[in-house]
Design a protein around this motif. Structure first.
Motif, PDB file in Angstrom:
ATOM      1  N   GLY A 168       9.123  -5.235  -5.337  1.00 54.74           N
ATOM      2  CA  GLY A 168       7.835  -4.576  -5.490  1.00 54.74           C
ATOM      3  C   GLY A 168       7.831  -3.195  -4.854  1.00 54.74           C
ATOM      4  O   GLY A 168       7.319  -2.228  -5.429  1.00 54.74           O
ATOM      5  N   TYR A 169       8.423  -3.087  -3.653  1.00 53.51           N
ATOM      6  CA  TYR A 169       8.507  -1.789  -2.988  1.00 53.51           C
ATOM      7  C   TYR A 169       9.320  -0.801  -3.816  1.00 53.51           C
ATOM      8  O   TYR A 169       8.947   0.379  -3.948  1.00 53.51           O
ATOM      9  CB  TYR A 169       9.119  -1.945  -1.596  1.00 53.51           C
ATOM     10  N   GLN A 170      10.435  -1.256  -4.375  1.00 54.74           N
ATOM     11  CA  GLN A 170      11.281  -0.364  -5.168  1.00 54.74           C
ATOM     12  C   GLN A 170      10.551   0.129  -6.410  1.00 54.74           C
ATOM     13  O   GLN A 170      10.598   1.321  -6.740  1.00 54.74           O
ATOM     14  CB  GLN A 170      12.572  -1.092  -5.558  1.00 54.74           C
ATOM     15  N   GLU A 171       9.891  -0.792  -7.103  1.00 51.94           N
ATOM     16  CA  GLU A 171       9.202  -0.411  -8.334  1.00 51.94           C
ATOM     17  C   GLU A 171       8.014   0.499  -8.039  1.00 51.94           C
ATOM     18  O   GLU A 171       7.754   1.464  -8.778  1.00 51.94           O
ATOM     19  CB  GLU A 171       8.751  -1.669  -9.088  1.00 51.94           C
ATOM     20  N   PHE A 172       7.284   0.203  -6.959  1.00 54.55           N
ATOM     21  CA  PHE A 172       6.153   1.043  -6.579  1.00 54.55           C
ATOM     22  C   PHE A 172       6.636   2.448  -6.221  1.00 54.55           C
ATOM     23  O   PHE A 172       6.042   3.453  -6.611  1.00 54.55           O
ATOM     24  CB  PHE A 172       5.412   0.388  -5.417  1.00 54.55           C
ATOM     25  N   ASP A 173       7.751   2.525  -5.519  1.00 57.19           N
ATOM     26  CA  ASP A 173       8.292   3.826  -5.121  1.00 57.19           C
ATOM     27  C   ASP A 173       8.761   4.629  -6.332  1.00 57.19           C
ATOM     28  O   ASP A 173       8.745   5.861  -6.312  1.00 57.19           O
ATOM     29  CB  ASP A 173       9.443   3.627  -4.134  1.00 57.19           C
ATOM     30  N   SER A 174       9.158   3.935  -7.381  1.00 57.59           N
ATOM     31  CA  SER A 174       9.609   4.632  -8.595  1.00 57.59           C
ATOM     32  C   SER A 174       8.444   5.114  -9.454  1.00 57.59           C
ATOM     33  O   SER A 174       8.662   5.770 -10.469  1.00 57.59           O
ATOM     34  CB  SER A 174      10.518   3.715  -9.423  1.00 57.59           C
ATOM     35  N   GLY A 175       7.200   4.774  -9.050  1.00 55.42           N
ATOM     36  CA  GLY A 175       6.031   5.274  -9.762  1.00 55.42           C
ATOM     37  C   GLY A 175       5.353   4.283 -10.676  1.00 55.42           C
ATOM     38  O   GLY A 175       4.528   4.685 -11.508  1.00 55.42           O
ATOM     39  N   ALA A 176       5.653   2.983 -10.537  1.00 56.31           N
ATOM     40  CA  ALA A 176       5.010   1.991 -11.386  1.00 56.31           C
ATOM     41  C   ALA A 176       3.495   2.064 -11.243  1.00 56.31           C
ATOM     42  O   ALA A 176       2.967   2.205 -10.141  1.00 56.31           O
ATOM     43  CB  ALA A 176       5.491   0.587 -11.007  1.00 56.31           C
ATOM     44  N   ALA A 177       2.798   1.987 -12.358  1.00 55.02           N
ATOM     45  CA  ALA A 177       1.335   2.060 -12.357  1.00 55.02           C
ATOM     46  C   ALA A 177       0.762   0.669 -12.098  1.00 55.02           C
ATOM     47  O   ALA A 177       0.053   0.089 -12.928  1.00 55.02           O
ATOM     48  CB  ALA A 177       0.840   2.614 -13.684  1.00 55.02           C
ATOM     49  N   LYS A 178       1.071   0.136 -10.936  1.00 59.35           N
ATOM     50  CA  LYS A 178       0.659  -1.212 -10.569  1.00 59.35           C
ATOM     51  C   LYS A 178       0.266  -1.255  -9.102  1.00 59.35           C
ATOM     52  O   LYS A 178       0.740  -0.444  -8.303  1.00 59.35           O
ATOM     53  CB  LYS A 178       1.812  -2.212 -10.795  1.00 59.35           C
ATOM     54  N   LYS A 179      -0.603  -2.202  -8.770  1.00 61.34           N
ATOM     55  CA  LYS A 179      -0.919  -2.527  -7.384  1.00 61.34           C
ATOM     56  C   LYS A 179      -0.328  -3.901  -7.126  1.00 61.34           C
ATOM     57  O   LYS A 179      -0.795  -4.900  -7.667  1.00 61.34           O
ATOM     58  CB  LYS A 179      -2.432  -2.539  -7.158  1.00 61.34           C
ATOM     59  N   TYR A 180       0.726  -3.940  -6.298  1.00 60.58           N
ATOM     60  CA  TYR A 180       1.437  -5.198  -6.080  1.00 60.58           C
ATOM     61  C   TYR A 180       0.703  -6.051  -5.055  1.00 60.58           C
ATOM     62  O   TYR A 180       0.407  -5.617  -3.939  1.00 60.58           O
ATOM     63  CB  TYR A 180       2.870  -4.926  -5.635  1.00 60.58           C
ATOM     64  N   CYS A 236       0.840  -1.197   0.000  1.00 65.76           N
ATOM     65  CA  CYS A 236       0.000   0.000   0.000  1.00 65.76           C
ATOM     66  C   CYS A 236       0.878   1.252   0.000  1.00 65.76           C
ATOM     67  O   CYS A 236       1.997   1.244   0.533  1.00 65.76           O
ATOM     68  CB  CYS A 236      -0.898  -0.011   1.238  1.00 65.76           C
ATOM     69  N   GLY A 237       0.347   2.322  -0.552  1.00 64.65           N
ATOM     70  CA  GLY A 237       1.060   3.593  -0.499  1.00 64.65           C
ATOM     71  C   GLY A 237       1.334   4.044   0.919  1.00 64.65           C
ATOM     72  O   GLY A 237       2.340   4.717   1.182  1.00 64.65           O
ATOM     73  N   SER A 238       0.458   3.683   1.857  1.00 63.65           N
ATOM     74  CA  SER A 238       0.696   4.020   3.261  1.00 63.65           C
ATOM     75  C   SER A 238       1.934   3.297   3.793  1.00 63.65           C
ATOM     76  O   SER A 238       2.687   3.855   4.599  1.00 63.65           O
ATOM     77  CB  SER A 238      -0.530   3.660   4.106  1.00 63.65           C
ATOM     78  N   ASP A 239       2.146   2.046   3.354  1.00 59.35           N
ATOM     79  CA  ASP A 239       3.384   1.347   3.708  1.00 59.35           C
ATOM     80  C   ASP A 239       4.589   2.110   3.176  1.00 59.35           C
ATOM     81  O   ASP A 239       5.632   2.218   3.835  1.00 59.35           O
ATOM     82  CB  ASP A 239       3.398  -0.070   3.111  1.00 59.35           C
ATOM     83  N   GLN A 240       4.439   2.633   1.965  1.00 62.82           N
ATOM     84  CA  GLN A 240       5.562   3.306   1.317  1.00 62.82           C
ATOM     85  C   GLN A 240       5.991   4.551   2.090  1.00 62.82           C
ATOM     86  O   GLN A 240       7.183   4.891   2.122  1.00 62.82           O
ATOM     87  CB  GLN A 240       5.154   3.668  -0.112  1.00 62.82           C
ATOM     88  N   HIS A 241       5.042   5.247   2.732  1.00 64.66           N
ATOM     89  CA  HIS A 241       5.420   6.396   3.556  1.00 64.66           C
ATOM     90  C   HIS A 241       6.418   5.956   4.634  1.00 64.66           C
ATOM     91  O   HIS A 241       7.402   6.648   4.902  1.00 64.66           O
ATOM     92  CB  HIS A 241       4.193   7.009   4.228  1.00 64.66           C
ATOM     93  N   MET A 242       6.138   4.825   5.265  1.00 55.57           N
ATOM     94  CA  MET A 242       7.056   4.322   6.306  1.00 55.57           C
ATOM     95  C   MET A 242       8.397   3.932   5.708  1.00 55.57           C
ATOM     96  O   MET A 242       9.460   4.265   6.260  1.00 55.57           O
ATOM     97  CB  MET A 242       6.432   3.123   7.026  1.00 55.57           C
ATOM     98  N   VAL A 243       8.347   3.233   4.585  1.00 60.71           N
ATOM     99  CA  VAL A 243       9.587   2.729   3.993  1.00 60.71           C
ATOM    100  C   VAL A 243      10.466   3.874   3.501  1.00 60.71           C
ATOM    101  O   VAL A 243      11.697   3.773   3.488  1.00 60.71           O
ATOM    102  CB  VAL A 243       9.255   1.720   2.871  1.00 60.71           C
ATOM    103  N   ARG A 244       9.873   4.994   3.140  1.00 63.88           N
ATOM    104  CA  ARG A 244      10.669   6.160   2.748  1.00 63.88           C
ATOM    105  C   ARG A 244      11.286   6.874   3.949  1.00 63.88           C
ATOM    106  O   ARG A 244      12.023   7.839   3.787  1.00 63.88           O
ATOM    107  CB  ARG A 244       9.787   7.158   1.985  1.00 63.88           C
ATOM    108  N   GLY A 245      10.926   6.443   5.150  1.00 66.68           N
ATOM    109  CA  GLY A 245      11.439   7.095   6.342  1.00 66.68           C
ATOM    110  C   GLY A 245      10.658   8.330   6.731  1.00 66.68           C
ATOM    111  O   GLY A 245      11.162   9.172   7.478  1.00 66.68           O
ATOM    112  N   ARG A 246       9.401   8.418   6.275  1.00 67.36           N
ATOM    113  CA  ARG A 246       8.598   9.604   6.527  1.00 67.36           C
ATOM    114  C   ARG A 246       7.680   9.454   7.741  1.00 67.36           C
ATOM    115  O   ARG A 246       6.753  10.245   7.920  1.00 67.36           O
ATOM    116  CB  ARG A 246       7.778   9.935   5.279  1.00 67.36           C
ATOM    117  N   THR A 247       7.934   8.436   8.551  1.00 66.23           N
ATOM    118  CA  THR A 247       7.207   8.262   9.806  1.00 66.23           C
ATOM    119  C   THR A 247       8.217   7.850  10.874  1.00 66.23           C
ATOM    120  O   THR A 247       9.415   7.715  10.604  1.00 66.23           O
ATOM    121  CB  THR A 247       6.118   7.175   9.707  1.00 66.23           C
TER     122      THR A 247
END
Length: 413
Positions: free
Chosen positions: A383-395, A56-67
């Motif tokens: 999957g996290y890396q590709e999603f973070d790069s803007g892939a138009a996919k739901k993993y 989820c994009g919410s997971d990505q906020h954490m993985v980017r270090g934004r929480t």
């Protein structure tokens, strides 16, 4: 005792698949677990064999270090699974049932739950109202990007699918019921989307695309999706949406070219606190941009749904105010136009059964809309890396190879 593996946050930009403990019907100490929750008995819970679990994009906020997420937190709040063990107090859910798990954990007993406000349950997180699996400051409930996971208050929380074979055949659609489909629908519903509405949705990530599909399901006449990412805008167009490229400037002019007027009946913020500016400012983070632009864009007396995530602690915020969730909102614009706003977690249980019926009876193809793409548990870091790069996919992670036709090779729905 069986083992378990899960996807854990390590540090900004890094997740890894770790060996973890097999779940118990008791909340154990671990990364992010609120001390008051340690030892909590879960006789009302079940253990699920995870069928699918989504990034989820919410997971990505954490993985980017934004929480303020701690290292080794097992991620994952979008969970669909098969019951393999149930607690002594579970009465109606049975071993073998395939179920969707709402991402918000709710007790079913407190005042808020009884009023249908399951996103802000008062009993599952000692720190604040509301809890979720594998998420920072949400009580420490272990995430479901794993092979097995514990779900508390199972009779209340779980949405059982009526037929196992039918569910597995439609699993890529049904897996979206845990979060993004109800969340997108909630954004549109709270924005007042109805038959004949014109709707603007900020953000063409999975939640924005789910909101767009939801707006269509609700009967909108025109659904316009705005984003900076051309691949994601193309995905929105693939199922009948109009699009706005906000890298070219604020959306009003482009909306006017589509509708003949520079405003819409309803708007949805599916971006959240990592928003970027519009036009020449699109390379810079500007967290209030989306909310302010939606106030300008929404017709007087209209409504704005805000399923996009905003936080009270952001170590990467652009200034001291943003680091504590304080944004420079043009509230005067909203007041002058008598706009209404709805924020916060989607109360998934308010919508998930009805949306399940829409899926089972082929009224919506949500997996196609969000470009569901199956990967193995071991492929989650990619999957996290590709999603973070803007892939138009739901993993969609398939830990046990249970998705029909999947070989764990990135197959799209």
């Amino acid at each position: 005792m069986a083992g378990n593996r899960g996807v854990a946050y390590i540090e900004p930009g890094k997740v890894e698949v770790q060996q973890t403990d097999y779940p118990k019907l008791e909340l154990q100490d671990g990364p992010g677990v609120n001390p008051a929750n340690i030892g909590r008995k879960l006789n009302h819970g079940v253990i699920l064999k995870v069928v699918t679990t989504n990034i989820c994009g919410s997971d990505q906020h954490m993985v980017r270090g934004r929480t303020t997420a701690p290292p080794n937190l097992v991620l994952g709040h979008e969970i669909t699974g098969e019951v393999v063990e149930k607690g002594s107090d579970v009465e109606f859910i049975q071993v073998g049932d395939v179920c969707s798990v709402p991402f918000n954990i709710a007790c079913g007993r407190c005042r808020n739950c009884k009023e249908g406000k399951t996103g802000i349950c008062l009993n599952v997180n000692p720190a604040r109202p509301g809890a979720a699996y594998g998420y920072v400051d949400m009580g420490g409930w272990v995430g479901g990007q794993a092979e097995y996971v514990t779900v508390p208050y199972a009779d209340w929380n779980l949405l059982k699918f009526p037929d196992r074979d039918q569910a597995l055949a439609k699993i890529l659609d049904l897996t979206m019921l845990s979060d993004i489909f109800p969340t997108g629908y909630h954004g549109c519903y709270t924005a007042g989307v109805t038959t004949g509405s014109t709707v603007y949705i900020a953000g063409a990530g999975p939640v924005g695309l789910a909101a767009a599909a939801s707006a269509q399901l609700l009967g909108a006449a025109v659904v316009i999706v705005g984003d900076l990412n051309k691949e994601r805008l193309e995905q929105a167009r693939s199922f009948g949406c109009e699009t706005v490229d906000v890298s070219a400037g604020t959306p009003q002019e482009q909306v006017e070219q589509i509708l003949g007027v520079p405003e819409v009946d309803a708007a949805v913020d599916a971006v959240g606190f990592e928003a970027r500016g519009h036009g020449h400012d699109s390379t810079h983070e500007a967290p209030a941009t989306v909310l302010n632009s939606l106030m300008e864009l929404t017709a007087a007396g209209g409504q704005i749904g805000i399923p996009g995530l905003y936080v009270t602690g952001d170590p990467g915020g652009i200034d001291d105010a943003a680091k504590v969730g304080a944004l420079s909102l043009s509230l005067g614009t909203g007041w002058a136009k008598s706009l209404s706003f709805t924020t916060g977690q989607c109360p998934v249980m308010k919508y998930n059964r009805k949306l399940m019926m829409a899926i089972l009876h082929d009224r919506v193809q949500i997996a196609k809309a969000v470009n569901a793409t199956v990967i193995t548990l071991d492929d989650a870091p990619r999957g996290y890396q590709e999603f973070d790069s803007g892939a138009a996919k739901k993993y969609v992670i398939d830990p046990h190879g249970m998705v029909k036709g999947s070989a764990g090779n990135g197959r799209a729905a």
